[in-house]
Design a protein around this motif. Structure first.
Motif, PDB file in Angstrom:
ATOM      1  N   ALA A   1      -4.941  -5.546   4.874  1.00  0.00           N
ATOM      2  CA  ALA A   1      -3.873  -6.381   5.449  1.00  0.00           C
ATOM      3  C   ALA A   1      -2.668  -6.452   4.514  1.00  0.00           C
ATOM      4  CB  ALA A   1      -4.398  -7.780   5.753  1.00  0.00           C
ATOM      5  N   ALA A   2      -2.230  -5.289   4.045  1.00  0.00           N
ATOM      6  CA  ALA A   2      -1.083  -5.241   3.134  1.00  0.00           C
ATOM      7  C   ALA A   2       0.161  -5.780   3.838  1.00  0.00           C
ATOM      8  CB  ALA A   2      -0.838  -3.807   2.681  1.00  0.00           C
ATOM      9  N   ASP A   3       1.026  -6.413   3.069  1.00  0.00           N
ATOM     10  CA  ASP A   3       2.295  -6.898   3.645  1.00  0.00           C
ATOM     11  C   ASP A   3       3.199  -5.730   4.019  1.00  0.00           C
ATOM     12  OD1 ASP A   3       1.810  -9.728   3.328  1.00  0.00           O
ATOM     13  OD2 ASP A   3       2.017  -9.390   1.176  1.00  0.00           O
ATOM     14  N   VAL A   4       3.201  -4.700   3.155  1.00  0.00           N
ATOM     15  CA  VAL A   4       4.100  -3.557   3.347  1.00  0.00           C
ATOM     16  C   VAL A   4       3.340  -2.270   3.049  1.00  0.00           C
ATOM     17  CG1 VAL A   4       6.263  -2.445   2.619  1.00  0.00           C
ATOM     18  CG2 VAL A   4       6.099  -4.947   2.645  1.00  0.00           C
ATOM     19  N   VAL A   5       3.587  -1.253   3.858  1.00  0.00           N
ATOM     20  CA  VAL A   5       3.049   0.088   3.593  1.00  0.00           C
ATOM     21  C   VAL A   5       4.221   1.041   3.397  1.00  0.00           C
ATOM     22  CG1 VAL A   5       1.784   2.056   4.535  1.00  0.00           C
ATOM     23  CG2 VAL A   5       0.925  -0.261   4.901  1.00  0.00           C
ATOM     24  N   LEU A   6       4.168   1.806   2.307  1.00  0.00           N
ATOM     25  CA  LEU A   6       5.108   2.910   2.098  1.00  0.00           C
ATOM     26  C   LEU A   6       4.407   4.167   2.592  1.00  0.00           C
ATOM     27  CD1 LEU A   6       6.515   2.076  -1.443  1.00  0.00           C
ATOM     28  CD2 LEU A   6       7.745   1.967   0.719  1.00  0.00           C
ATOM     29  N   LEU A   7       4.944   4.760   3.660  1.00  0.00           N
ATOM     30  CA  LEU A   7       4.230   5.820   4.386  1.00  0.00           C
ATOM     31  C   LEU A   7       4.990   7.134   4.316  1.00  0.00           C
ATOM     32  CD1 LEU A   7       1.767   6.248   6.379  1.00  0.00           C
ATOM     33  CD2 LEU A   7       3.404   5.792   8.218  1.00  0.00           C
ATOM     34  N   ASP A   8       4.354   8.140   3.693  1.00  0.00           N
ATOM     35  CA  ASP A   8       4.951   9.473   3.643  1.00  0.00           C
ATOM     36  C   ASP A   8       4.826  10.140   5.014  1.00  0.00           C
ATOM     37  OD1 ASP A   8       6.097  11.781   2.549  1.00  0.00           O
ATOM     38  OD2 ASP A   8       4.142  12.628   2.038  1.00  0.00           O
TER      39      ASP A   8
ATOM     40  N   LYS B   1       4.299  -4.455   7.625  1.00  0.00           N
ATOM     41  CA  LYS B   1       5.578  -3.774   7.786  1.00  0.00           C
ATOM     42  C   LYS B   1       5.475  -2.379   7.173  1.00  0.00           C
ATOM     43  CE  LYS B   1       7.088  -7.708   9.295  1.00  0.00           C
ATOM     44  NZ  LYS B   1       7.218  -7.939  10.744  1.00  0.00           N
ATOM     45  N   VAL B   2       6.029  -1.388   7.863  1.00  0.00           N
ATOM     46  CA  VAL B   2       5.909   0.000   7.419  1.00  0.00           C
ATOM     47  C   VAL B   2       7.283   0.566   7.073  1.00  0.00           C
ATOM     48  CG1 VAL B   2       5.114   2.318   7.989  1.00  0.00           C
ATOM     49  CG2 VAL B   2       3.874   0.316   8.867  1.00  0.00           C
ATOM     50  N   ILE B   3       7.404   1.062   5.863  1.00  0.00           N
ATOM     51  CA  ILE B   3       8.605   1.782   5.433  1.00  0.00           C
ATOM     52  C   ILE B   3       8.240   3.255   5.318  1.00  0.00           C
ATOM     53  CG2 ILE B   3      10.305   2.130   3.598  1.00  0.00           C
ATOM     54  CD1 ILE B   3       9.945  -0.785   2.828  1.00  0.00           C
ATOM     55  N   VAL B   4       8.938   4.093   6.037  1.00  0.00           N
ATOM     56  CA  VAL B   4       8.704   5.532   5.955  1.00  0.00           C
ATOM     57  C   VAL B   4       9.472   6.065   4.752  1.00  0.00           C
ATOM     58  CG1 VAL B   4       9.052   7.753   7.092  1.00  0.00           C
ATOM     59  CG2 VAL B   4       8.297   5.771   8.419  1.00  0.00           C
ATOM     60  N   LEU B   5       8.750   6.722   3.865  1.00  0.00           N
ATOM     61  CA  LEU B   5       9.330   7.244   2.625  1.00  0.00           C
ATOM     62  C   LEU B   5       9.101   8.750   2.608  1.00  0.00           C
ATOM     63  CD1 LEU B   5      10.578   6.441  -0.171  1.00  0.00           C
ATOM     64  CD2 LEU B   5       8.234   6.353  -1.033  1.00  0.00           C
TER      65      LEU B   5
ATOM     66  N   MET C   1       0.839  -1.184   0.000  1.00  0.00           N
ATOM     67  CA  MET C   1       0.000   0.000   0.000  1.00  0.00           C
ATOM     68  C   MET C   1       0.881   1.244   0.000  1.00  0.00           C
ATOM     69  SD  MET C   1      -2.923   1.137   2.733  1.00  0.00           S
ATOM     70  CE  MET C   1      -1.870   2.000   3.859  1.00  0.00           C
ATOM     71  N   ILE C   2       0.452   2.241  -0.728  1.00  0.00           N
ATOM     72  CA  ILE C   2       1.179   3.507  -0.807  1.00  0.00           C
ATOM     73  C   ILE C   2       0.360   4.582  -0.092  1.00  0.00           C
ATOM     74  CG2 ILE C   2       2.151   5.252  -2.352  1.00  0.00           C
ATOM     75  CD1 ILE C   2       2.100   3.016  -4.552  1.00  0.00           C
ATOM     76  N   ALA C   3       0.991   5.317   0.813  1.00  0.00           N
ATOM     77  CA  ALA C   3       0.306   6.411   1.511  1.00  0.00           C
ATOM     78  C   ALA C   3       1.079   7.699   1.259  1.00  0.00           C
ATOM     79  CB  ALA C   3       0.209   6.119   3.004  1.00  0.00           C
ATOM     80  N   ASP C   4       0.520   8.544   0.400  1.00  0.00           N
ATOM     81  CA  ASP C   4       1.158   9.818   0.043  1.00  0.00           C
ATOM     82  C   ASP C   4       0.072  10.740  -0.479  1.00  0.00           C
ATOM     83  OD1 ASP C   4       2.675  11.875  -1.547  1.00  0.00           O
ATOM     84  OD2 ASP C   4       4.366  10.661  -0.880  1.00  0.00           O
ATOM     85  N   ASP C   5       0.133  12.025  -0.095  1.00  0.00           N
ATOM     86  CA  ASP C   5      -0.936  12.935  -0.492  1.00  0.00           C
ATOM     87  C   ASP C   5      -0.751  13.492  -1.900  1.00  0.00           C
ATOM     88  OD1 ASP C   5       1.299  14.330   0.532  1.00  0.00           O
ATOM     89  OD2 ASP C   5       0.106  16.149   0.765  1.00  0.00           O
ATOM     90  N   GLU C   6       0.369  13.218  -2.546  1.00  0.00           N
ATOM     91  CA  GLU C   6       0.621  13.746  -3.894  1.00  0.00           C
ATOM     92  C   GLU C   6       0.350  12.672  -4.949  1.00  0.00           C
ATOM     93  OE1 GLU C   6       4.180  16.103  -4.434  1.00  0.00           O
ATOM     94  OE2 GLU C   6       4.507  16.095  -2.268  1.00  0.00           O
ATOM     95  N   PRO C   7      -0.651  12.896  -5.806  1.00  0.00           N
ATOM     96  CA  PRO C   7      -1.017  11.895  -6.814  1.00  0.00           C
ATOM     97  C   PRO C   7       0.150  11.513  -7.724  1.00  0.00           C
ATOM     98  CG  PRO C   7      -2.696  13.599  -6.684  1.00  0.00           C
ATOM     99  CD  PRO C   7      -1.543  14.079  -5.856  1.00  0.00           C
TER     100      PRO C   7
ATOM    101  N   LEU D   1      14.231   1.011  -3.952  1.00  0.00           N
ATOM    102  CA  LEU D   1      12.872   1.004  -3.434  1.00  0.00           C
ATOM    103  C   LEU D   1      12.301  -0.412  -3.477  1.00  0.00           C
ATOM    104  CD1 LEU D   1      10.332   2.470  -2.435  1.00  0.00           C
ATOM    105  CD2 LEU D   1       9.760   2.952  -4.824  1.00  0.00           C
ATOM    106  N   ILE D   2      12.515  -1.102  -4.573  1.00  0.00           N
ATOM    107  CA  ILE D   2      12.036  -2.488  -4.709  1.00  0.00           C
ATOM    108  C   ILE D   2      12.737  -3.389  -3.693  1.00  0.00           C
ATOM    109  CG2 ILE D   2      12.020  -4.504  -6.240  1.00  0.00           C
ATOM    110  CD1 ILE D   2      11.494  -2.563  -8.562  1.00  0.00           C
ATOM    111  N   ARG D   3      14.054  -3.216  -3.537  1.00  0.00           N
ATOM    112  CA  ARG D   3      14.801  -4.023  -2.558  1.00  0.00           C
ATOM    113  C   ARG D   3      14.260  -3.795  -1.147  1.00  0.00           C
ATOM    114  NH1 ARG D   3      19.406  -2.588  -5.541  1.00  0.00           N
ATOM    115  NH2 ARG D   3      19.916  -0.928  -4.048  1.00  0.00           N
ATOM    116  N   ALA D   4      13.931  -2.548  -0.847  1.00  0.00           N
ATOM    117  CA  ALA D   4      13.419  -2.222   0.485  1.00  0.00           C
ATOM    118  C   ALA D   4      12.081  -2.901   0.753  1.00  0.00           C
ATOM    119  CB  ALA D   4      13.288  -0.713   0.629  1.00  0.00           C
ATOM    120  N   VAL D   5      11.188  -2.875  -0.238  1.00  0.00           N
ATOM    121  CA  VAL D   5       9.879  -3.518  -0.083  1.00  0.00           C
ATOM    122  C   VAL D   5      10.040  -5.025   0.078  1.00  0.00           C
ATOM    123  CG1 VAL D   5       7.714  -4.062  -1.275  1.00  0.00           C
ATOM    124  CG2 VAL D   5       8.598  -1.722  -1.288  1.00  0.00           C
TER     125      VAL D   5
END
Length: 211
Positions: free
Chosen positions: A43-50, A73-77, A1-7, A107-111
């Protein structure tokens, strides 16, 4: 899942991630509150969180997101790589920290790493953590040195401070208006009380204690 306010950012991240056939983007959130709700629903495996998002910023959302979806798992981006952000992300259970100028392959390696249960830090984030650990060790040394110095009298502490400055017995005597022999006696007492083998060890202890 991607969480970012910029489309545009979300679209770019989605394009990079879906170039890997083993990665599927299941949802996109535009703020921290929505990220929490979608993480629970999908229930995403990974979230990329702005970090900087409206309604609820990423760092504030992170602990609640971890409670809502503990297996995620949450990766702060983020574009902001300040040390405080890195440490807060890790303290709140983040599995990684990446800057937005990260190369697509990284980015792919991190996910992949986060999905496998590993932590992933960008080189800049790793440097922040190492610096923090180093400062923590320095603080621990200072605390231990101050504890040992409690065995000294006020006069002995004054003599030790001058040893820490690298002064000889004669120079210390002139500074304190004492004879060289008297200073030598004080130094012997100091070494015995601090269990130091020589004046160099005592001087290092004085430095660690910031005497």
């Amino acid at each position: 899942m991607i969480a970012d306010d910029e489309p545009l950012i979300r679209a770019g991240i989605r394009m990079i991630l879906t170039s890997d056939p083993q990665i599927e983007v299941v949802a996109e959130a535009v703020n921290g509150r929505e990220a929490i709700d979608l993480a629970r629903a999908h229930a995403a495996d990974v979230v990329l969180l702005d970090i900087q998002m409206p309604v609820l910023d990423g760092l504030s959302a992170l602990p609640e997101l971890r409670r809502a979806a503990p297996m995620t798992k949450v990766i702060v981006l983020t574009t902001f790589g300040e040390r405080e952000n890195v440490l807060r992300a890790l303290e709140h259970g983040g599995a990684g920290f990446l800057l937005k100028d990260t190369a697509p392959a990284e980015l792919i390696r991190a996910v992949r790493a986060a999905a496998a249960g590993d932590a992933y830090l960008s080189p800049a984030a790793t440097r922040h953590v190492v610096e923090q650990l180093a400062s923590g060790r320095e603080a621990a040394r200072a605390e231990e040195a101050r504890r040992r110095l409690t065995a000294l009298s006020e006069r002995e502490r004054e003599v030790l401070a001058l040893l820490g400055e690298g002064l000889s017995n004669a120079d210390a005597g002139r500074r304190l208006h004492m004879s060289e022999a008297t200073v030598k006696t004080y130094v012997s007492r100091i070494l015995a009380k601090l269990n130091c083998e020589n004046r160099v060890q005592a001087a290092l202890l004085a430095r660690d204690a910031r005497l």
